[in-house]
Design an enzyme around this catalytic site. Structure first.
Site, PDB file in Angstrom:
ATOM      1  N   HIS A  98       0.827  -1.155   0.002  1.00  0.00           N
ATOM      2  CA  HIS A  98      -0.052   0.067   0.056  1.00  0.00           C
ATOM      3  C   HIS A  98       0.914   1.348   0.092  1.00  0.00           C
ATOM      4  CE1 HIS A  98       0.286   0.044   4.486  1.00  0.00           C
ATOM      5  NE2 HIS A  98       0.177   1.283   4.282  1.00  0.00           N
ATOM      6  N   ASP A 154       1.170  -7.751   2.353  1.00  0.00           N
ATOM      7  CA  ASP A 154       1.451  -6.068   2.107  1.00  0.00           C
ATOM      8  C   ASP A 154       2.779  -5.820   1.791  1.00  0.00           C
ATOM      9  OD1 ASP A 154       0.920  -3.623   1.678  1.00  0.00           O
ATOM     10  OD2 ASP A 154      -0.559  -3.439   3.623  1.00  0.00           O
ATOM     11  N   SER A 171       3.903   2.378   8.382  1.00  0.00           N
ATOM     12  CA  SER A 171       3.913   1.271   7.467  1.00  0.00           C
ATOM     13  C   SER A 171       5.144   1.277   6.578  1.00  0.00           C
ATOM     14  CB  SER A 171       2.684   1.736   6.419  1.00  0.00           C
ATOM     15  OG  SER A 171       1.426   1.352   6.960  1.00  0.00           O
TER      16      SER A 171
HETATM   17  N1  ARG Z   1      -4.536   0.755   7.518  1.00  0.00           N
HETATM   18  C1  ARG Z   1      -3.273   0.558   6.679  1.00  0.00           C
HETATM   19  C2  ARG Z   1      -2.810   1.923   7.125  1.00  0.00           C
HETATM   20  O1  ARG Z   1      -3.064   2.890   7.669  1.00  0.00           O
HETATM   21  C3  ARG Z   1      -3.304   0.203   5.429  1.00  0.00           C
HETATM   22  C4  ARG Z   1      -3.894   1.231   4.369  1.00  0.00           C
HETATM   23  C5  ARG Z   1      -4.135   0.749   2.901  1.00  0.00           C
HETATM   24  N2  ARG Z   1      -5.275   1.469   2.560  1.00  0.00           N
HETATM   25  C6  ARG Z   1      -6.300   0.578   2.230  1.00  0.00           C
HETATM   26  N3  ARG Z   1      -7.375   1.580   2.036  1.00  0.00           N
HETATM   27  N4  ARG Z   1      -6.516  -0.363   2.291  1.00  0.00           N
HETATM   28  O2  ARG Z   1      -2.115   2.758   6.421  1.00  0.00           O
HETATM   29  N1  GLU Z   2      -1.105   1.291   7.795  1.00  0.00           N
HETATM   30  C1  GLU Z   2      -0.510   2.396   8.424  1.00  0.00           C
HETATM   31  C2  GLU Z   2       0.521   3.129   7.464  1.00  0.00           C
HETATM   32  O1  GLU Z   2       0.377   3.397   6.499  1.00  0.00           O
HETATM   33  C3  GLU Z   2       0.228   1.796   9.459  1.00  0.00           C
HETATM   34  C4  GLU Z   2      -0.772   1.278  10.375  1.00  0.00           C
HETATM   35  C5  GLU Z   2      -0.995   2.455  11.897  1.00  0.00           C
HETATM   36  O2  GLU Z   2      -1.712   3.673  11.540  1.00  0.00           O
HETATM   37  O3  GLU Z   2      -0.639   2.087  12.726  1.00  0.00           O
HETATM   38  O4  GLU Z   2       1.438   3.771   7.769  1.00  0.00           O
END
Ligand code: ARG
Ligand code: GLU
Length: 721
Positions: free
Chosen positions: A88, A224, A656
């Site tokens: 991502h 991922d 991430s």
């Molecule tokens: N929750 C993860 C983070 O905050 C993954 C985000 C990837 N985006 C999505 N819409 N699946 O970045």
């Molecule tokens: N998916 C998040 C990012 O892109 C990390 C997850 C979180 O926020 O802890 O940095």
């Protein structure tokens, strides 16, 4: 009886608040590890010294940590500049190389040699050379009696001078950031590479398996990750893309450990967490969880539904909107988790109790009372005004600027203003050419009919939720002419405007010197101007002024907290600077009667398979490997192929792609998400509920080697079996 009840409630709440500040909480500054964390980390299993993690005298783990393109983290995993981050995190680049004919999102991409790697205009990889506490230098000439304006001015002057001085004669960059709400300042010296090429990415059915349904959730089964390579010039220094550039030779690259993890293993995450707000007042938390988060969720809910329907009915729209959709959907979901988590934690009550303690400590000391005694009266007063403006601002950002054509029209403002003020077309040809280039970029990912529907919906939400007096004049016209039928309004506007058609825009730009009046009267330009000028006049200045005042109160409060409540170890909020956090591999009880184990497997992925949902498709190739149990050396001892694990490291957005390291500093996984029950940790951490979600490095290797047949990449790595 009553008193006893209050005291015990106070004790329990407060006690748990303090507990929550111990185990695993904190995003620590690498240069202070020795002083603040080393002994605790060793007690918890660390086999390295603080110097092995961060040092300015020798190569260390820090030299393998990269901020990827300003937002994510990546880590160097070979001596040829190979870096690992999340799928991502590389998503926009993968998307940019994709078309309906060559759909890298769906199919994945693997360079089979360095020549096949794909360059990515504008993408950066930043290393930290060193960091330094510069508080005294930055606060030189600053006094408590100074006005805020003068204080900021002085500080900014000091910052400019110091940043410049620090890097003269080098190719390094420098930036200085406030910590603890401006009670401290640190400087970071950086080296930023600009030729970063895509090496490999799994198909979305692996890299994004479970997509938004699983996002922010444990258990999860995403592979991922994506791979890039940093290129440098012949001197191993940063350079813009050139075919003559060579793979960067890093100071240090991480060793990859293939032994897997078990419960209670020590882990640490080294990366660039973006933003947390752990020291907010109860007023701020109240505003966020009861007003701001719910409003943004409501607006995005409407937008996403429109996009989703259109993406499902057209492949072109699906590719055009995939990255936009993912980014909107991400925080849309996060905010919902945050609201739930804060409620469950009784965050406001806990903050209030903490504040009462603070106030009573302040009142018991004359000096402290003079500084902090009235602080909370001021906070209360300011937040009353601030929350009103914050709502206007949220709605402007999320709904008005959510209309893509409106945001796009805004980029024409300077050129139109210049022409209105008598400039000739040839005087500003450069800016016009820039708009032409930008038009290509904008329209590549633009679908008029999606945006038109969004426009009608977003304006309707805005006009329903925002008081009349704060609405722009255009809303009066919509009421008069269209009887508040926003669909009719949007239909009319989108059929006439140049801002929804690449041809019309390019034509207009070609002789904009004659056309600018027409553009000024364009209905979307008018809509934009009407909303923007209202915002610029009646919201932004007042909002910014209050923001500054609250920032000042927070600075004083932070100082007071550290002086008066000394039972606590303070760490600075995340601010996109390099941090280390540490914790343990562990599952958790998300709710009554339920326990989540700490790892997931390919068997679990197969259980989730659903050919009817594009989020849960399993590719034939992966299924074949699964059926043959052809996991190579990447399986666990019991024969299972693990995909992800969770641990109690305190992470946030920006983490991430961060390396998850074992006690010896070897790579065991890549951070990619946080659990649903723990999304409130940006505001309040709970050791029982907060888990970071990690891609097991063995699954990454498995996908590269067994799935993609790009095993040659493993030869570059240093593997521990
Ligand atoms: N929750 C993860 C983070 O905050 C993954 C985000 C990837 N985006 C999505 N819409 N699946 O970045
Ligand atoms: N998916 C998040 C990012 O892109 C990390 C997850 C979180 O926020 O802890 O940095």
């Amino acid at each position: 009886m009553m008193i006893k009840k209050i005291i015990s409630a106070y004790f329990i709440l407060n006690f748990s608040f303090f507990i929550s500040l111990k185990a695993d909480e904190g995003m620590w500054l690498p240069l202070l590890l020795k002083q603040l964390n080393e002994s605790d980390m060793k007690k918890n299993g660390l086999k390295l010294s603080a110097e092995d993690i961060y040092s300015i005298n020798k190569t260390c783990l820090k030299d393998a940590i990269v901020q990827f393109n300003g937002g994510c983290t990546a880590e160097v995993i070979s001596d040829k500049g190979l870096i690992l981050t999340n799928h991502h995190c590389g998503y926009s680049q993968i998307q940019a190389h994709s078309s309906v004919e060559n759909d890298l999102l769906t199919n994945g991409f693997w360079a089979m040699n360095q020549k096949e790697e794909l360059s990515n205009e504008g993408v950066t990889a930043m290393f930290i050379i060193r960091m330094e506490d510069v508080t005294l230098k930055i606060l030189t000439g600053v006094s408590d009696t100074m006005s805020d304006v003068n204080r900021d001015k002085k500080i900014n002057e000091n910052i400019t001078v110091l940043q410049k001085e620090a890097v003269v004669g080098t190719h390094y960059g420098a930036f200085i950031r406030p910590f603890f709400y401006g009670n401290e300042y640190y400087m970071f010296i950086t080296e930023t590479f600009k030729d970063v090429r895509l090496v490999g990415a799994p198909p979305s059915s692996i890299g994004k398996f479970g997509s938004d349904t699983d996002n922010w959730m444990w258990p999860q089964h995403k592979g991922d990750f994506s791979l890039f390579r940093i290129y440098a010039d012949k001197n191993n220094e940063p350079a813009n893309y050139s075919p003559d550039n060579v793979p960067y030779k890093p100071k240090y690259h991480l060793t990859v450990n293939m032994k897997g993890v078990k419960k209670d293993d020590f882990t640490m995450v080294y990366g660039f967490p973006g933003r947390t707000s752990e020291y907010l007042t109860s007023y701020a938390v109240d505003m966020i969880m009861n007003e701001s988060d719910p409003a943004k969720v409501k607006i995005r809910d409407a937008r996403l539904a429109i996009m989703d329907a259109d993406m499902k009915s057209s492949d072109l729209v699906r590719i055009q909107y995939s990255a936009k959709y993912a980014s909107l959907a991400n925080y849309y979901k996060k905010w919902q988790g945050e609201i739930n988590g804060l409620k469950k934690l009784k965050a406001i009550d806990k903050k209030r109790l903490f504040e009462q303690d603070f106030i009573s400590k302040a009142k018991s000391d004359t000096l402290a009372n003079a500084q902090y005694g009235k602080l909370f009266n001021e906070f209360e007063k300011k937040y009353k005004q601030y929350s009103v403006l914050n709502k206007q601002r949220d709605y402007f950002m999320e709904s008005i600027l959510g209309i893509e054509a409106v945001g796009y029209a805004f980029s024409f403002t300077d050129v139109i203003d210049a022409l209105t003020n008598g400039k000739k077309q040839e005087d500003i040809q450069k800016d016009i050419d820039k708009l032409k280039v930008a038009a290509k970029v904008f329209f590549k990912n633009y679908n008029v009919s999606t945006d038109q529907k969004e426009c009608a919906t977003l304006l309707k939400i805005y006009s329903t939720d925002i008081v009349k007096s704060m609405q722009a004049s255009v809303f009066i016209d919509i009421e008069k002419v269209f009887k508040n039928d926003f669909k009719k309004y949007a239909d009319s506007v989108y059929s006439k405007s140049i801002f929804v058609s690449e041809n019309r825009i390019i034509e207009s730009l070609d002789n904009i010197g004659e056309n600018y009046l027409k553009i000024k009267n364009d209905p979307i330009f008018q809509l934009m101007q009407s909303c923007y000028s209202k915002f610029a006049k009646d919201v932004r200045p007042q909002y910014n002024a209050l923001d500054d005042e609250i920032a000042r109160l927070n600075r004083i409060y932070m100082k007071g907290m550290r002086e008066l409540i000394t039972t606590k170890k303070y760490y600075p909020d995340a601010n996109s600077t390099l941090r280390l956090t540490y914790g343990k591999v562990n599952g958790y009880h998300p709710r009554d009667g339920v326990f989540y184990d700490y790892y997931t497997t390919l068997d679990g992925l197969m259980e989730k398979e659903n050919p009817l949902s594009d989020e849960f498709i399993v590719s034939p190739k992966l299924k074949e490997l699964y059926l043959k149990k052809d996991y190579g050396p990447y399986a666990d001892k019991n024969g299972e192929l693990r995909i992800a694990f969770c641990a109690s490291n305190h992470t946030t957005g920006g983490n991430s792609g961060s390396p998850v390291l074992n006690a010896k500093g070897e790579l065991i996984g890549t951070n990619f998400d946080r659990d649903w029950e723990g999304t409130m940790s940006d505001i309040m951490y709970d050791p029982n509920q907060v888990r970071n979600i990690v891609l097991d490095v063995r699954y990454t290797l498995f996908v590269i080697d067994k799935y993609a047949g790009a095993g040659y990449l493993l030869n570059e790595m240093t593997l521990v079996k």
